[in-house]
Design an enzyme around this catalytic site. Structure first.
Site, PDB file in Angstrom:
ATOM      1  N   TYR A  64      23.964  17.229  41.763  1.00  0.00           N
ATOM      2  CA  TYR A  64      24.518  15.887  41.974  1.00  0.00           C
ATOM      3  C   TYR A  64      25.969  15.972  42.437  1.00  0.00           C
ATOM      4  O   TYR A  64      26.383  15.281  43.369  1.00  0.00           O
ATOM      5  CB  TYR A  64      24.418  15.090  40.677  1.00  0.00           C
TER       6      TYR A  64
ATOM      7  N   THR B  72      26.174  -0.294  34.334  1.00  0.00           N
ATOM      8  CA  THR B  72      24.931  -0.615  35.027  1.00  0.00           C
ATOM      9  C   THR B  72      23.771  -0.569  34.026  1.00  0.00           C
ATOM     10  O   THR B  72      23.921  -0.054  32.908  1.00  0.00           O
ATOM     11  CB  THR B  72      24.658   0.406  36.133  1.00  0.00           C
TER      12      THR B  72
END
Length: 254
Positions: free
Chosen positions: A157, A192
């Site tokens: 990532y 989120t």
């Protein structure tokens, strides 16, 4: 709310939830026509319906950003249905901890880079010519704090997000004289649904991450959306090629 994005046609990848959905709502509230390109049809269409109820204009286009033909189709819809393309928030992506580099499976590596880096390449490749043809505009790529610092538990990532920052700078240089600005957001912890789920299932780990955050909190999605809207507006004409931290000083001490 201002109308600084009035008459602009803007693509949002990964706009069915989280930061993408928050930005889509913000952009529509400022007068933009928004195309949401994502795989989650149910959530994408729900966001479009919410925007319509609030008087905005949006369209959901089923899109897997890891497939170049689908990204090209998304851009094509913008041009054919709405007459052009003036901006994009390339937000699709995701990742999690994978352990030490020596333990990462090659197929997992490939999938993480496809979703987080190659997708941005496909997006830029097709968005830039359409924006040039429409008279210029702005693109914002959502990177991450691990796009500027390393993470031993999320090497794939981090590598992908470092790539997004480099790709952003290269694209900005490539398109500058054609009136297209390209910037990257270096986002930190954001509240989120993904973060909320992680916090609920891993409260100790979430608390540890918040303790590393100088502000002591995660950003609200609306804070990210507001900054992205500014970068996509005509109020930021001299900002391009930048990796802009919106991380509550998380990377200030590295």
């Amino acid at each position: 709310m201002s109308n600084r994005l009035q008459s602009k046609v803007i693509i949002v990848t990964g706009g069915s939830s989280g930061m993408g959905s928050a930005f889509a709502r913000r952009a529509a509230s400022e007068g933009a026509t928004v195309l949401i390109g994502a795989r989650d049809k149910e959530r994408g269409e729900a966001t479009v319906a919410d925007i319509a109820r609030e008087g905005g204009k949006a369209l959901f286009v089923p899109t897997d950003v890891t497939v170049e033909e689908e990204v090209a189709h998304l851009v094509d819809v913008a041009v054919k249905e709405f007459g052009g393309l003036h901006g994009a928030f390339n937000n699709a992506g995701g990742g999690n901890s994978q352990g030490a580099i020596r333990t990462i499976d090659a197929s997992f590596w490939d999938s993480v880079l496809a979703l987080n880096l190659t997708s941005v390449f496909y997006s830029l490749k097709h968005e830039i010519p359409a924006i040039v043809a429409s008279g210029g505009g702005s693109i914002v790529n959502n990177a991450s704090v691990v796009g500027v610092v390393g993470d031993p538990a999320a090497a794939a990532y981090s590598a992908a997000k470092h790539g997004v920052v480099g790709l952003t700078r290269s694209a900005a240089l490539d398109a500058a004289k054609e009136g297209v600005r390209v910037n990257a957001l270096v986002t930190g912890l954001v509240n989120t649904p993904l973060w909320q789920g992680f916090s609920a299932s891993n409260p100790e780990a979430a608390s540890g991450l918040l303790n590393q955050q100088p502000t002591g909190r995660a950003a609200d999605e609306a804070e990210i959306a507001a900054f992205a809207a500014f970068l996509l507006s005509d109020e930021s004409p001299f900002i391009t090629g930048a990796a802009l931290a919106i991380d509550g000083a998380l990377t200030a001490g590295f």
